[in-house]
Design an enzyme around this catalytic site. Structure first.
Site, mmCIF file in Angstrom:
data_model
loop_
_atom_site.group_PDB
_atom_site.id
_atom_site.type_symbol
_atom_site.label_atom_id
_atom_site.label_comp_id
_atom_site.label_asym_id
_atom_site.label_seq_id
_atom_site.Cartn_x
_atom_site.Cartn_y
_atom_site.Cartn_z
ATOM 1 N N GLY A 172 -1.688 -1.929 6.760
ATOM 2 C CA GLY A 172 -2.795 -2.814 7.121
ATOM 3 C C GLY A 172 -3.503 -2.335 8.377
ATOM 4 O O GLY A 172 -3.781 -1.150 8.547
ATOM 5 N N THR A 204 0.851 -1.204 0.000
ATOM 6 C CA THR A 204 0.000 0.000 0.000
ATOM 7 C C THR A 204 0.876 1.239 0.000
ATOM 8 O O THR A 204 2.077 1.139 0.244
ATOM 9 C CB THR A 204 -0.994 -0.022 1.185
HETATM 10 O O1 DON Z 1 -7.468 -1.150 3.030
HETATM 11 C C1 DON Z 1 -6.766 -1.659 3.899
HETATM 12 O O2 DON Z 1 -6.890 -1.424 5.082
HETATM 13 C C2 DON Z 1 -5.653 -2.612 3.477
HETATM 14 N N1 DON Z 1 -5.972 -3.204 2.212
HETATM 15 C C3 DON Z 1 -4.372 -1.858 3.432
HETATM 16 C C4 DON Z 1 -3.215 -2.783 3.159
HETATM 17 C C5 DON Z 1 -1.926 -2.252 3.615
HETATM 18 O O3 DON Z 1 -1.813 -1.183 4.140
HETATM 19 C C6 DON Z 1 -0.764 -3.144 3.413
HETATM 20 N N2 DON Z 1 0.409 -2.550 3.993
HETATM 21 N N3 DON Z 1 1.229 -2.924 4.670
#
Ligand code: DON
Length: 595
Positions: free
Chosen positions: A492, A400
């Site tokens: 995440g 992300t």
């Molecule tokens: O929308 C979300 O919360 C996740 N798909 C974000 C994923 C993310 O930040 C991955 N990073 N480490």
């Protein structure tokens, strides 16, 4: 930029020697107002009559930052820069976000700023992916009702209908000045001409080499050899797809030849997209969530992000508790307990607001924060199991991307975009250069299954056709006596906590570089552990938190990639900082002329 001469004054390029986060280790409608009911503080947030002294961009890649600066120096505003940076990231950081995914773009459209206040408005552009029409609630469960993780994380079935292309079209058309084609030009150049692979991307390619689909492997692992740092990466198909978008707008992606190729590619790999899914995609403009902490105003992400509500609940609990940062276990304990309760509510209540009714006003209210804060014991950890359910395990890492922008008129963008896990679903649609997301994993596959980040959910976040999966992405603005902060990060489930710690440090007087650098700790209700980066908790703090009943989980690596722009009207300064844990860059260009 209004004919004024520009002067490059700061270039903060953070090259990460040991980007410790291991990405592959897996770890235009409108909606109801989301203003929290907490009263505005007696002291109105400081908002300058003056404009920022220049332009600033912080993003996860130097070339993406350059793309934003380039279009603003060509006469564009922060929204043109947002389009340019988003599209560039899709090329130069293909692990993290892209036109095969989605995201949230929080905008501040500056007002006339002639009086004491900038009477501008804030808009949340929701370009989150949606589930295809053929999606079903149980699509990721086996015959015994058990979630099959790989089905929602790898391959074409894991992909939601992308929202980023539609968001870029909408941003350029409604808010930008230069037009989509000019804004996309740097990204097309990077894809067509190529660029040197950075160490972080090389690491991600090596880690993901065996899970990439043939079309993706042909680009990133040519002749079976993963591209290494310094190798040139050319993405001719992606350049062509971006050119179609530049030339035809939405129709260049969601209809016609590109759409047909996307659908055929997905379906030949057991995916369930239809051309109708693409044709029907639309971004949603939502009202941001607004809350207050002391004499600071926070403008942040509403559902389908769970992040803003987590910030509103946590900050208000801390305020009710009279929290100040004493830099010890006692202060961290209160942060952890507030987070535990906020993430518990996330699991219970949150989902796509267009599908489920969320008690947002209550959750964001001061009365509710008081009731939560009353349950916090200052000396003991509350077992999460006593709030509900059984512990789940989390996975570390991921991808992300976030960027922050401000222009010389005071327009701002905080945007977090994603294809979810590193390289998304690992699936590139042949002939398009588009890496597909695996955002379907952000739905709750069942009421007991946890996703890649260890998050559980309720029916509110079950899969349904055309529904948006719940997110933690939390692009935010903070305004108050210490200035105006534009902030966000990937990570995440840990995103909201990272933004929270950034806000607390900002309120405490930290500068942009200190905000992005500060060590991190996290609690998300379940699993019932306090995760922390190396060095984030002192020996004494670890001892004291353990004595209070917390289970500590030291992490062997760092996480996150915070990107911050900070404008201090009181001393007319502008700062941009990229997280030193990765390879991003913050740049400030000051205007030479008085403004
Ligand atoms: O929308 C979300 O919360 C996740 N798909 C974000 C994923 C993310 O930040 C991955 N990073 N480490």
């Amino acid at each position: 930029m209004n004919g004024r001469i520009t002067l490059l004054v700061a270039l903060a390029l953070c090259l990460c020697a040991a980007c410790a986060e291991s990405p592959a280790s897996a770890e235009a409608a409108s909606a109801a107002p989301n203003t929290a009911t907490a009263p505005a503080p007696a002291q109105t947030p400081v908002q300058a009559s003056a404009r920022p002294p220049g332009i600033a961009v912080a993003s996860a890649h130097p070339l993406a930052t350059d793309a934003g600066i380039e279009v603003m120096q060509a006469g564009g505003n922060a929204f043109d820069a947002a389009v340019a940076v988003s599209a560039a990231l899709s090329v130069v950081e293909p692990t993290g976000s892209g036109i095969g995914g989605g995201g949230f773009w929080l905008l501040h459209v500056a007002g006339k700023s002639s009086g004491a206040h900038d009477e501008g408005r804030d808009v949340f552009v929701d370009g989150r992916e949606v589930a295809p029409m053929a999606a079903t609630e149980n699509m990721y469960l086996d015959a015994n009702g058990k979630a099959v993780d790989i089905a929602s994380r790898d391959g074409a079935l894991a992909a939601g209908i992308p929202g980023e292309p539609a968001a870029l079209v909408a941003l350029a058309a409604k808010y930008g000045k230069l037009g989509l084609a000019r804004d996309l030009a740097p990204a097309i150049r990077y894809a067509h001409d190529g660029f040197a692979v950075d160490p972080k991307l090389a690491h991600a390619i090596a880690e993901n080499a065996t899970r990439l689909s043939p079309a993706a492997a042909a680009i990133f692992v040519p002749a079976g050899k993963p591209l290494a740092a310094g190798d040139q990466l050319v993405q001719a198909d992606l350049a062509k797809t971006l050119q179609q978008l530049a030339a035809k707008g939405s129709a260049g992606f969601y209809r016609g030849a590109v759409a047909q190729t996307l659908v055929a590619g997905v379906r030949s790999a057991h995916g369930i997209w239809s051309e109708d899914d693409l044709a029907r995609y639309s971004v949603v403009e939502r009202e941001p969530l607004v809350t207050y902490f002391r004499d600071y105003k926070l403008v942040t992400s509403p559902p389908p992000s769970a992040g803003g509500i987590a910030l509103a609940e946590t900050l208000q609990q801390l305020e009710v508790l009279g929290w100040t940062d004493t830099h010890d276990a006692a202060a961290k304990h209160l942060v952890i307990e507030s987070l535990r309760r906020a993430y518990h509510d996330r699991a219970q209540y949150l989902g796509d607001p267009d599908f489920v009714s969320i008690p947002l006003t209550r959750l964001a209210s001061r009365d509710y924060a008081i009731s939560l804060a009353r349950t916090i014991d200052r000396k003991h950890a509350t077992p999460s199991a006593s709030l509900d359910a059984a512990a789940k395990s989390a996975v570390e890492g991921g991808q992300t991307s976030h960027f922050s922008v401000i222009d010389a008129d005071g327009n701002r963008v905080a945007a977090t975009m994603s294809i979810n896990l590193s390289f998304g679903a690992g699936f590139m649609v042949p002939g398009t250069g588009v890496m597909l997301n695996d955002e379907m994993d952000d739905f709750a596959a069942s009421t007991t299954a946890s996703n890649a980040y260890g998050l559980i959910g309720s029916k509110a976040n079950a899969v349904a056709p055309r529904k948006r999966p719940l997110s933690t992405m939390t692009p935010s603005f903070v305004e108050g006596p210490n200035g105006t902060l534009v902030i966000g990060t990937p990570g995440g489930s840990r995103i909201a906590t990272m933004v929270l710690l950034g806000i607390l440090n900002f309120v405490d007087g930290a500068d942009a570089q200190s905000i992005v650098s500060a060590p991190r700790y996290h609690h998300q209700y379940l699993p019932d552990v306090v995760q922390f980066e190396p060095g984030a908790l002192s020996g004494a703090e670890q001892h004291d938190l353990t004595a209070m009943g917390d289970t500590l989980k030291p992490l062997s690596s760092t996480y996150g990639n915070l990107q911050v722009v900070l404008w201090k009207p009181q001393n007319d300064t502008l700062q941009a900082a990229a997280d030193p844990r990765a390879v991003g860059a913050g740049r400030v260009v000051l205007m030479a002329a008085p403004h």
